[in-house]
Design a protein around this motif. Structure first.
Motif, PDB file in Angstrom:
ATOM      1  N   THR A   6      32.871  45.971  31.991  1.00  0.00           N
ATOM      2  CA  THR A   6      31.926  46.884  31.345  1.00  0.00           C
ATOM      3  C   THR A   6      31.899  48.242  32.037  1.00  0.00           C
ATOM      4  N   ALA A   7      31.914  48.238  33.368  1.00  0.00           N
ATOM      5  CA  ALA A   7      31.902  49.503  34.101  1.00  0.00           C
ATOM      6  C   ALA A   7      33.152  50.317  33.798  1.00  0.00           C
ATOM      7  N   MET A   8      34.307  49.648  33.768  1.00  0.00           N
ATOM      8  CA  MET A   8      35.543  50.375  33.473  1.00  0.00           C
ATOM      9  C   MET A   8      35.577  50.862  32.029  1.00  0.00           C
ATOM     10  N   ARG A   9      35.099  50.037  31.117  1.00  0.00           N
ATOM     11  CA  ARG A   9      35.106  50.433  29.700  1.00  0.00           C
ATOM     12  C   ARG A   9      34.153  51.595  29.445  1.00  0.00           C
ATOM     13  N   ASP A  10      32.983  51.549  30.077  1.00  0.00           N
ATOM     14  CA  ASP A  10      32.039  52.664  29.934  1.00  0.00           C
ATOM     15  C   ASP A  10      32.598  53.938  30.560  1.00  0.00           C
ATOM     16  N   SER A  11      33.336  53.790  31.667  1.00  0.00           N
ATOM     17  CA  SER A  11      33.965  54.956  32.294  1.00  0.00           C
ATOM     18  C   SER A  11      34.993  55.578  31.374  1.00  0.00           C
ATOM     19  N   VAL A  12      35.790  54.727  30.719  1.00  0.00           N
ATOM     20  CA  VAL A  12      36.818  55.210  29.808  1.00  0.00           C
ATOM     21  C   VAL A  12      36.198  55.881  28.588  1.00  0.00           C
ATOM     22  N   ALA A  13      35.146  55.253  28.040  1.00  0.00           N
ATOM     23  CA  ALA A  13      34.580  55.735  26.775  1.00  0.00           C
ATOM     24  C   ALA A  13      33.589  56.880  26.961  1.00  0.00           C
ATOM     25  N   PHE A  14      32.746  56.802  28.023  1.00  0.00           N
ATOM     26  CA  PHE A  14      31.639  57.748  28.135  1.00  0.00           C
ATOM     27  C   PHE A  14      31.596  58.517  29.455  1.00  0.00           C
ATOM     28  N   GLY A  15      32.230  57.983  30.494  1.00  0.00           N
ATOM     29  CA  GLY A  15      32.159  58.632  31.799  1.00  0.00           C
ATOM     30  C   GLY A  15      31.277  57.858  32.761  1.00  0.00           C
ATOM     31  N   LEU A  16      31.198  58.351  33.997  1.00  0.00           N
ATOM     32  CA  LEU A  16      30.496  57.644  35.068  1.00  0.00           C
ATOM     33  C   LEU A  16      28.994  57.553  34.824  1.00  0.00           C
TER      34      LEU A  16
END
Length: 271
Positions: free
Chosen positions: A229-239
């Protein structure tokens, strides 16, 4: 007759650079990994297999997917799963290396030397993270060239940071398991069985809303969920969106490290 100096008599303890054993441990772990072809291939190949075969096949079947109100291509959606599988593979190899050291007698030699367990663990975790980063570079190059995954610089940076934290947490967790189990065959059974269970009981191939209720419950206590989830959110929306899941891993990493350090002390005292 010359006078003998006993400023440093034979056998006397000398002051050692605090970083010497850490540097030696990191160099040793890196050499151990690169010279062992089986471990090296096992730590790198799953990334390419998942990325080239699974991503290519599934992206032709599922072109786009809704994720938190955003339309993502399935290639981008699956990228965190590929990186997560690489992280688990590298962590598993680190655990296997512990048993290889014991079976070959190297562990006894290591603990005959005044090696601090913290340096030993840091060395293993550092090299494990390095392997994951190498896998990541390979995966991202292939993703950019073959799958044409297009992300902004801020998203790539957020993904890299998230991956480092994830790798540190899972390397420590697999070391805890390896140190808690003395039977090599039992460790193999548990880890090789748990790896697909952890991966597929998390929202790796699908969003959490599309999972059955029982799997949703399991995903809540599954640490892989927070890495993916952390990696997917980083890819889609940022940190800025990824930090809640990332915070779980930030807490989990030092807790696992402390547990591994304690288990290692007990293991070394029993040799």
């Amino acid at each position: 007759m010359s006078r003998l100096s006993f400023a440093h008599p034979p056998g006397a303890a000398r002051e050692v650079d605090p970083g010497t054993d850490l540097r030696a441990t990191i160099l040793r772990e890196f050499t151990l990994l690169t010279r062992n072809r089986v471990n090296f291939v096992l730590s790198l190949m799953p990334t390419l297999v998942y990325l080239l075969l699974m991503n290519t096949s599934l992206s032709n079947l599922v072109h786009n997917i809704d994720y938190r109100g955003t339309r993502l291509s399935y290639d981008v959606f699956l990228l965190p799963m590929v990186l997560m599988s690489a992280t688990l593979s590298a962590a598993l190899v680190s655990g296997l290396a512990l048993f290889q050291e014991e079976l070959s007698g190297i562990a006894t030699e290591l603990w005959s030397y005044p090696l601090r367990r913290s340096r030993y663990l840091i060395g293993k975790i550092t090299v494990g993270i390095g392997v994951v980063l190498l896998q990541t570079v390979v995966a991202l190059v292939v993703a950019a060239l073959v799958l044409r995954v297009d992300l902004g610089l801020a998203n790539w940076a957020a993904l890299a940071l998230t991956l480092v934290v994830t790798a540190a947490a899972f390397n420590a967790m697999y070391l805890v398991v390896a140190l808690a189990i003395r039977d090599f065959q039992l460790f193999n059974i548990i880890t090789n069985t748990s790896l697909p269970v952890l991966l597929f009981s998390s929202p790796s191939l699908y969003s959490r809303d599309d999972m059955p209720l029982v799997l949703r419950w399991l995903s809540t206590i599954n640490p892989v969920t927070y890495g993916v989830t952390a990696m997917r959110d980083s890819v889609a929306f940022g940190l800025g969106t990824a930090w809640p899941s990332l915070l779980v891993l930030v807490v989990l990493a030092p807790v696992s490290y402390f547990a591994a350090s304690t288990a290692l002390l007990r293991r070394a005292s029993g040799m």
